[in-house]
Design a protein around this motif. Sequence first.
Motif, PDB file in Angstrom:
ATOM      1  N   LEU A 147       0.816  -1.381   0.048  1.00  0.00           N
ATOM      2  CA  LEU A 147      -0.075  -0.260   0.086  1.00  0.00           C
ATOM      3  C   LEU A 147       0.709   1.385  -0.172  1.00  0.00           C
ATOM      4  O   LEU A 147       1.519   1.364   0.669  1.00  0.00           O
ATOM      5  CB  LEU A 147      -0.997   0.497   1.217  1.00  0.00           C
ATOM      6  N   ASP A 148       0.616   2.258  -0.825  1.00  0.00           N
ATOM      7  CA  ASP A 148       1.050   3.245  -1.369  1.00  0.00           C
ATOM      8  C   ASP A 148       0.592   4.739  -0.822  1.00  0.00           C
ATOM      9  O   ASP A 148      -0.032   5.263  -1.310  1.00  0.00           O
ATOM     10  CB  ASP A 148       2.092   3.781  -2.513  1.00  0.00           C
ATOM     11  N   MET A 149       0.365   4.692   0.443  1.00  0.00           N
ATOM     12  CA  MET A 149      -0.325   6.167   1.150  1.00  0.00           C
ATOM     13  C   MET A 149      -0.252   7.690   0.264  1.00  0.00           C
ATOM     14  O   MET A 149       1.350   8.290   1.499  1.00  0.00           O
ATOM     15  CB  MET A 149      -0.970   6.077   2.610  1.00  0.00           C
ATOM     16  N   GLY A 150      -0.322   8.121   0.025  1.00  0.00           N
ATOM     17  CA  GLY A 150       0.176  10.167  -0.655  1.00  0.00           C
ATOM     18  C   GLY A 150       0.775  10.289  -1.332  1.00  0.00           C
ATOM     19  O   GLY A 150       2.260   9.900  -1.115  1.00  0.00           O
ATOM     20  N   CYS A 151       0.578   8.638  -2.500  1.00  0.00           N
ATOM     21  CA  CYS A 151       1.403   8.394  -3.487  1.00  0.00           C
ATOM     22  C   CYS A 151       1.426   9.076  -4.733  1.00  0.00           C
ATOM     23  O   CYS A 151       3.143   9.190  -5.111  1.00  0.00           O
ATOM     24  CB  CYS A 151       0.691   7.283  -4.240  1.00  0.00           C
ATOM     25  N   ALA A 213       3.933   5.494   3.268  1.00  0.00           N
ATOM     26  CA  ALA A 213       3.234   6.350   3.966  1.00  0.00           C
ATOM     27  C   ALA A 213       4.519   7.649   3.651  1.00  0.00           C
ATOM     28  O   ALA A 213       4.917   7.908   4.568  1.00  0.00           O
ATOM     29  CB  ALA A 213       2.674   6.113   4.854  1.00  0.00           C
ATOM     30  N   ASN A 214       4.187   8.341   2.766  1.00  0.00           N
ATOM     31  CA  ASN A 214       5.075  10.012   2.614  1.00  0.00           C
ATOM     32  C   ASN A 214       3.942  10.659   2.133  1.00  0.00           C
ATOM     33  O   ASN A 214       3.798  11.313   1.014  1.00  0.00           O
ATOM     34  CB  ASN A 214       6.196   9.814   1.736  1.00  0.00           C
ATOM     35  N   ILE A 219      -1.175  14.142   9.485  1.00  0.00           N
ATOM     36  CA  ILE A 219      -1.868  12.373   8.591  1.00  0.00           C
ATOM     37  C   ILE A 219      -1.421  11.604   8.770  1.00  0.00           C
ATOM     38  O   ILE A 219      -2.244  10.631   9.180  1.00  0.00           O
ATOM     39  CB  ILE A 219      -2.243  13.347   7.120  1.00  0.00           C
ATOM     40  N   LEU A 220      -0.066  11.827   9.137  1.00  0.00           N
ATOM     41  CA  LEU A 220       0.287  10.108   9.536  1.00  0.00           C
ATOM     42  C   LEU A 220      -0.405   9.777  10.611  1.00  0.00           C
ATOM     43  O   LEU A 220      -0.657   8.486  11.558  1.00  0.00           O
ATOM     44  CB  LEU A 220       1.641  10.068   9.736  1.00  0.00           C
ATOM     45  N   SER A 240       7.870   8.655   5.824  1.00  0.00           N
ATOM     46  CA  SER A 240       8.484  10.010   6.420  1.00  0.00           C
ATOM     47  C   SER A 240       7.785  11.132   5.410  1.00  0.00           C
ATOM     48  O   SER A 240       6.278  10.957   5.412  1.00  0.00           O
ATOM     49  CB  SER A 240       9.300   9.604   4.151  1.00  0.00           C
ATOM     50  N   GLY A 241       8.220  12.279   5.739  1.00  0.00           N
ATOM     51  CA  GLY A 241       7.311  13.808   5.604  1.00  0.00           C
ATOM     52  C   GLY A 241       7.788  14.871   6.982  1.00  0.00           C
ATOM     53  O   GLY A 241       6.759  14.979   7.115  1.00  0.00           O
ATOM     54  N   PHE A 242       8.672  14.307   7.520  1.00  0.00           N
ATOM     55  CA  PHE A 242       7.897  15.330   9.590  1.00  0.00           C
ATOM     56  C   PHE A 242       9.713  14.828   9.395  1.00  0.00           C
ATOM     57  O   PHE A 242      10.517  14.660   8.906  1.00  0.00           O
ATOM     58  CB  PHE A 242       7.450  13.731  10.026  1.00  0.00           C
ATOM     59  N   TYR A 243      10.075  15.797  11.187  1.00  0.00           N
ATOM     60  CA  TYR A 243      11.069  15.949  11.113  1.00  0.00           C
ATOM     61  C   TYR A 243      11.357  14.861  12.134  1.00  0.00           C
ATOM     62  O   TYR A 243      10.300  14.729  12.699  1.00  0.00           O
ATOM     63  CB  TYR A 243      11.155  17.553  11.322  1.00  0.00           C
ATOM     64  N   GLU A 244      12.740  15.192  12.888  1.00  0.00           N
ATOM     65  CA  GLU A 244      13.262  14.054  14.393  1.00  0.00           C
ATOM     66  C   GLU A 244      12.420  14.173  14.983  1.00  0.00           C
ATOM     67  O   GLU A 244      12.093  13.915  15.788  1.00  0.00           O
ATOM     68  CB  GLU A 244      14.649  14.308  14.066  1.00  0.00           C
TER      69      GLU A 244
END
Length: 279
Positions: A147-151, A213-214, A219-220, A240-244
């Motif tokens: 599954l690829d979310m936010g593809c 899920a990038n 949203i995650l 991915s799509g976020f910071y540490e």
Amino acid sequence: MQYIQVTFSFAGIEEYQKDLLIAELADIGFNTFEDTPDGFAGFIDQAGFDETRLTSAMLQFEGEFEYQYTVAEIAAENWNEEWEKNFEPLIIDNQCYVRATFHPSQPQYAYEIVIDPKMAFGTGHHQTTTMMMEYILAADVKDKIVLDMGCGTGILAILAAKRGAGSLVAIDNDEVCYLSALENSDLNNISNIEASCGGKEVIPDTSFDIIFANINRNILLDQISDYSKVLKAGGSIFFSGFYESPDLDMIRKECESFGIRFIDRKKNGEWVAARFKKD
């Protein structure tokens, strides 16, 4: 379809501040960003643009740096012409070659992906997409259900398909992204990707071996419970799509509440990608 281009120019901004601003803009619907000599331009479909929300997002950075922005309408075909002028092929881990339709093929690489973005996010150039592709190149995806979310452009699903994934579902809530994923699947002769337009409500009642899920932190966090319902025991999620900080700890805590365990993470600039596994 018409788009809005918001072009920002800055004085005294740090790279991490620019990344934080881009993340805030993504939260309010901007889906593509392009560097400029003085800053960057963000793109959003005209129907989703609300300057009041933009102003509110910018207030969070008041006093941190000086900025100006201009707003202009832009047709999709004009944006793609501009993109073609600036797009350069990308090589990831010396294995995957990402190019546009107008670049020559490079058959010496194990995997070649042809991308025509059509205003959709994900050509591999952004750090988050690059890190996710690095994870896919190292993962065992053969015969897996994915599954690829936010593809976005579908680039992650396409790479997984080229590496032998059995079947794939690609989902994005932006119709442009959905159509782009379909077109790019055809460009790459991929026939086992099923694309859908929507959010978590269109996730099929299927058991997945792997989820990509990038997207972004908020949203995650909202969708982790939905991922947990369809991820097989022993299955992996790549985010991915976020910071540490503080994002990774927040995502890690939410995953743990659903029996999804943190394995490791990658970092590129201020951006992070992470791998989790369901016990």
